[in-house]
Scaffold this motif. Structure first.
Motif, PDB file in Angstrom:
ATOM      1  N   LYS A 213      68.410 104.272   7.740  1.00 59.71           N
ATOM      2  CA  LYS A 213      67.389 105.763   7.713  1.00 59.71           C
ATOM      3  C   LYS A 213      66.070 105.412   8.319  1.00 59.71           C
ATOM      4  N   SER A 214      66.036 106.497  10.065  1.00 57.83           N
ATOM      5  CA  SER A 214      65.184 106.344  11.083  1.00 57.83           C
ATOM      6  C   SER A 214      65.022 107.905  11.123  1.00 57.83           C
ATOM      7  N   PRO A 215      63.671 109.072  11.068  1.00 58.65           N
ATOM      8  CA  PRO A 215      63.253 110.054  11.815  1.00 58.65           C
ATOM      9  C   PRO A 215      63.146 110.527  12.819  1.00 58.65           C
ATOM     10  N   LYS A 216      63.396 108.826  13.381  1.00 60.66           N
ATOM     11  CA  LYS A 216      63.452 109.412  15.147  1.00 60.66           C
ATOM     12  C   LYS A 216      64.947 108.970  15.808  1.00 60.66           C
ATOM     13  N   VAL A 217      65.914 108.611  14.645  1.00 56.39           N
ATOM     14  CA  VAL A 217      67.450 108.904  15.230  1.00 56.39           C
ATOM     15  C   VAL A 217      67.601 110.023  14.326  1.00 56.39           C
ATOM     16  N   GLU A 218      67.266 110.673  13.681  1.00 50.44           N
ATOM     17  CA  GLU A 218      67.382 111.539  13.371  1.00 50.44           C
ATOM     18  C   GLU A 218      67.622 112.958  14.135  1.00 50.44           C
ATOM     19  N   SER A 219      65.982 112.735  15.194  1.00 54.26           N
ATOM     20  CA  SER A 219      65.863 114.479  15.644  1.00 54.26           C
ATOM     21  C   SER A 219      66.310 113.689  17.261  1.00 54.26           C
ATOM     22  N   LEU A 220      67.156 112.881  17.634  1.00 51.79           N
ATOM     23  CA  LEU A 220      68.093 113.242  18.498  1.00 51.79           C
ATOM     24  C   LEU A 220      68.998 113.911  18.518  1.00 51.79           C
ATOM     25  N   SER A 221      69.748 114.533  16.833  1.00 50.67           N
ATOM     26  CA  SER A 221      70.331 115.901  17.450  1.00 50.67           C
ATOM     27  C   SER A 221      69.472 116.945  17.102  1.00 50.67           C
ATOM     28  N   THR A 222      68.487 117.181  17.222  1.00 48.89           N
ATOM     29  CA  THR A 222      68.060 118.280  16.251  1.00 48.89           C
ATOM     30  C   THR A 222      67.099 118.790  17.768  1.00 48.89           C
ATOM     31  N   ASN A 223      66.745 119.471  18.735  1.00 48.26           N
ATOM     32  CA  ASN A 223      65.741 119.771  19.718  1.00 48.26           C
ATOM     33  C   ASN A 223      66.408 120.842  20.273  1.00 48.26           C
ATOM     34  N   PRO A 224      65.200 121.342  20.830  1.00 44.44           N
ATOM     35  CA  PRO A 224      65.180 123.445  20.807  1.00 44.44           C
ATOM     36  C   PRO A 224      66.731 123.186  22.117  1.00 44.44           C
ATOM     37  N   GLU A 225      66.939 122.333  23.164  1.00 37.85           N
ATOM     38  CA  GLU A 225      67.947 122.554  24.083  1.00 37.85           C
ATOM     39  C   GLU A 225      68.965 122.099  23.084  1.00 37.85           C
ATOM     40  N   GLY A 226      69.328 121.914  22.261  1.00 37.26           N
ATOM     41  CA  GLY A 226      70.527 122.036  21.819  1.00 37.26           C
ATOM     42  C   GLY A 226      71.208 120.561  21.861  1.00 37.26           C
ATOM     43  N   LYS A 227      70.956 119.240  22.860  1.00 39.41           N
ATOM     44  CA  LYS A 227      71.490 118.171  23.007  1.00 39.41           C
ATOM     45  C   LYS A 227      71.665 117.235  22.249  1.00 39.41           C
ATOM     46  N   ILE A 228      72.514 116.309  22.557  1.00 41.19           N
ATOM     47  CA  ILE A 228      72.468 115.506  21.223  1.00 41.19           C
ATOM     48  C   ILE A 228      72.796 114.349  21.546  1.00 41.19           C
ATOM     49  N   TYR A 229      71.386 113.482  21.505  1.00 41.81           N
ATOM     50  CA  TYR A 229      71.035 112.044  22.798  1.00 41.81           C
ATOM     51  C   TYR A 229      71.097 110.900  22.034  1.00 41.81           C
ATOM     52  N   PRO A 230      71.777 109.743  22.708  1.00 39.51           N
ATOM     53  CA  PRO A 230      72.429 108.702  22.331  1.00 39.51           C
ATOM     54  C   PRO A 230      71.218 107.695  21.734  1.00 39.51           C
ATOM     55  N   VAL A 231      71.286 106.867  20.342  1.00 41.86           N
ATOM     56  CA  VAL A 231      70.199 106.168  20.751  1.00 41.86           C
ATOM     57  C   VAL A 231      70.259 104.737  21.564  1.00 41.86           C
ATOM     58  N   LEU A 232      70.285 104.058  22.004  1.00 45.69           N
ATOM     59  CA  LEU A 232      70.905 103.334  23.302  1.00 45.69           C
ATOM     60  C   LEU A 232      69.592 103.868  24.393  1.00 45.69           C
ATOM     61  N   THR A 233      69.154 105.212  24.797  1.00 47.91           N
ATOM     62  CA  THR A 233      68.764 106.344  26.062  1.00 47.91           C
ATOM     63  C   THR A 233      67.373 106.549  25.289  1.00 47.91           C
ATOM     64  N   HIS A 234      67.524 107.047  23.733  1.00 50.17           N
ATOM     65  CA  HIS A 234      66.159 107.472  22.998  1.00 50.17           C
ATOM     66  C   HIS A 234      66.041 106.911  21.753  1.00 50.17           C
ATOM     67  N   GLY A 235      66.162 105.784  21.437  1.00 47.33           N
ATOM     68  CA  GLY A 235      66.018 105.087  19.947  1.00 47.33           C
ATOM     69  C   GLY A 235      65.639 103.356  20.177  1.00 47.33           C
ATOM     70  N   ARG A 236      65.701 103.223  21.750  1.00 46.13           N
ATOM     71  CA  ARG A 236      65.550 101.882  21.997  1.00 46.13           C
ATOM     72  C   ARG A 236      63.746 100.834  20.915  1.00 46.13           C
ATOM     73  N   GLY A 237      63.459 101.576  20.883  1.00 46.98           N
ATOM     74  CA  GLY A 237      62.375 101.595  19.991  1.00 46.98           C
ATOM     75  C   GLY A 237      62.256 101.027  18.854  1.00 46.98           C
ATOM     76  N   THR A 238      63.632 101.222  18.271  1.00 48.02           N
ATOM     77  CA  THR A 238      64.356 101.410  16.610  1.00 48.02           C
ATOM     78  C   THR A 238      64.815 100.797  16.535  1.00 48.02           C
ATOM     79  N   ASP A 239      65.122  99.863  15.249  1.00 49.61           N
ATOM     80  CA  ASP A 239      65.515  98.867  14.246  1.00 49.61           C
ATOM     81  C   ASP A 239      67.156  99.580  14.890  1.00 49.61           C
ATOM     82  N   VAL A 240      67.430 100.243  14.091  1.00 54.42           N
ATOM     83  CA  VAL A 240      68.445 101.232  14.337  1.00 54.42           C
ATOM     84  C   VAL A 240      69.161 100.682  16.338  1.00 54.42           C
ATOM     85  N   HIS A 241      68.928 100.854  16.863  1.00 55.85           N
ATOM     86  CA  HIS A 241      69.365 100.015  18.634  1.00 55.85           C
ATOM     87  C   HIS A 241      69.583  98.872  18.424  1.00 55.85           C
ATOM     88  N   VAL A 242      69.000  97.633  17.429  1.00 55.00           N
ATOM     89  CA  VAL A 242      68.784  96.931  17.427  1.00 55.00           C
ATOM     90  C   VAL A 242      69.876  96.247  16.544  1.00 55.00           C
TER      91      VAL A 242
END
Length: 465
Positions: A213-242
């Protein structure tokens, strides 16, 4: 051409991270090998796949509903972000749900397609017909679980595999949304070990590792632009990336090491079924009586079946053939409806009979009051499409003696060939008669129509006295 390796993400529990898992796994697999075709589709109607991968605002050429209707996957596939191919989602799946009767529809469509590489399927949080199709087609089923209730729901997936006589080998549990901050005293030190221990204790096999579970990853689908970002490009610093990297490598190695594909097996089974159906058709064709038992007119010729209006078969499947349209109508009106006037071929009454016959099964059998040679009765039943009795007419066979010569000989000849046994009495079997199309009378010999015909015979037999 090799069939694709199919990965299905499935859980009856919502909120366990199925879509996050499916979409990010596709991207990580593509990152491992840019030459590897990766295709993603979803049976859920939240359109996350489309929002995440579609380039621009162009409208797709089709969607998953078209795929389930038999349209070739390569005709509706789109090239999306990160090099991932996807089949657009659909808001109309509920409209075709009732038309999908079997769990092998998707597998047969994908097996016939030109897709290669890996296909990842995201499913709804229930075991509906679409989820069943996704499971049936899978080489690997990843079941994300986050707690005891979601683990308990896994039983239904295993039961589905058992009901389809499929090996449980593709099924793997993957603990997801694991809160690594929670620690326990005792043999299980954290939530991951606890879930894995419960799974193994129930006889379930697990993927290596987990997704935290990662707040950083959860935030990738919640943003003002309404976009959904992948972990590979926007969550590299998280354990989820590994963890996603490790998961993608497991799947990639499976693809390399396992040359056999589920879709290849499905295709071989379909080819065998086609051969069996073809052989069954030929065998039925060879068993056909060549002439109409009512009038002796030849109906079955080497080049086809001519002028046949009705197909008949004895209840023990020993004899079968066709009846001339006019002969059968004449026999019915003459003997069972006791018409006192001549019913011509264009008479409205005969046309009405023909029209109702399209939705009917007719049965000839021994009447319930038949006791001996001197008192034999013949029953003429009409049943509807569901095999429920609509009407019944009964005549004494001795009444045939007063019938005109041709009419008498016709019905007598039919009974002599099909129902009357060596002792001169009507036996236990019955004759089932079904109207056939004039354009292709032999169509009823194909499995698609002959199996329902036999099914109707079983239902009717259970109702006959």
């Amino acid at each position: 051409m090799a069939h694709p390796y199919v990965v299905t993400i499935s859980s009856e529990k919502g909120g366990v991270g199925k879509t996050t898992l499916a979409t990010n796994l596709a991207i990580y697999l593509k990152a491992l090998n840019e030459e590897l075709p990766v295709t993603l589709l979803s049976f859920d109607n939240h359109f996350t796949v489309d929002r995440m991968f579609r380039i621009g605002r162009t409208q797709g050429r089709g969607d998953v509903a078209d795929l389930m209707n038999g349209r070739a996957a390569e005709e509706i596939i789109e090239i999306g972000q990160y090099g991932v191919q996807f089949i657009p989602s659909s808001k109309n799946l509920h409209q075709i749900r009732d038309r999908i009767k079997n769990s092998d529809v998707l597998a047969r469509v994908l097996a016939a397609s030109a897709l290669e590489g890996i296909v990842i399927i995201d499913t709804r949080p229930d075991l509906d017909v679409y989820t069943q199709n996704a499971l049936f087609a899978a080489d690997r089923v990843i079941v994300p679980v986050k707690d005891a209730p979601s683990l308990e729901n896994c039983r239904n997936l295993y039961d589905f595999f058992d009901s389809q006589q499929l090996s449980r080998r593709p099924l793997r549990i993957l603990p997801c949304l694991v809160d690594t901050r929670i620690r326990f005293d005792g043999p299980f030190k954290d939530t991951y070990q606890l879930l894995k221990g419960y799974a193994i204790n129930r006889g379930y096999r697990c993927m290596e590792g987990f997704v935290a579970k990662s707040p950083k990853v959860e935030s990738l689908s919640t943003n003002p632009e309404g976009k959904i970002y992948p972990v590979l490009t926007h969550g590299r610093g998280t354990d989820v990336h590994v963890q996603f990297t490790h998961l993608a490598r497991q799947i990639y190695l499976e693809v390399i090491k396992e040359p056999e594909r589920r879709l290849g097996q499905v295709q071989r089974e379909e080819e065998q079924a086609v051969t069996c159906r073809s052989d069954a058709f030929v065998a039925r064709r060879l068993r056909l009586e060549s002439d109409c038992p009512l009038c002796g007119k030849q109906l079955v010729e080497a080049q086809g079946i001519i002028n046949a209006g009705y197909y008949w078969e004895t209840s023990d499947q020993a004899l079968c053939g066709y009846l001339d349209d006019e002969c059968f109508s004449e026999a019915v009106f003459r003997h069972f409806y006791r018409s006192k006037r001549e019913i011509g071929t264009t008479d409205p009454l005969r046309e009405l009979f023909r029209e109702s016959a399209q939705r009917s099964y007719f049965v000839l059998r021994r009447g319930a009051s038949t006791v001996n040679f001197h008192r034999q009765q013949l029953a003429f039943y009409r049943f509807d499409e569901e095999g429920l009795e609509v009407s019944c007419k009964i005549i004494d066979l001795k009444d045939l003696e007063s019938s005109p010569g041709v009419a008498k000989q016709g019905l007598t000849a039919l009974l002599a060939r099909t129902l009357i046994e060596g002792d001169g009495l009507l036996g236990d079997r019955f004759l089932l008669i079904r109207r056939v199309g004039s354009d292709l009378p032999e169509e009823i010999l194909y499995d698609d129509l002959h199996q329902p015909f036999l099914g109707a015979a079983v239902r009717i037999a259970s109702q006959l006295p």
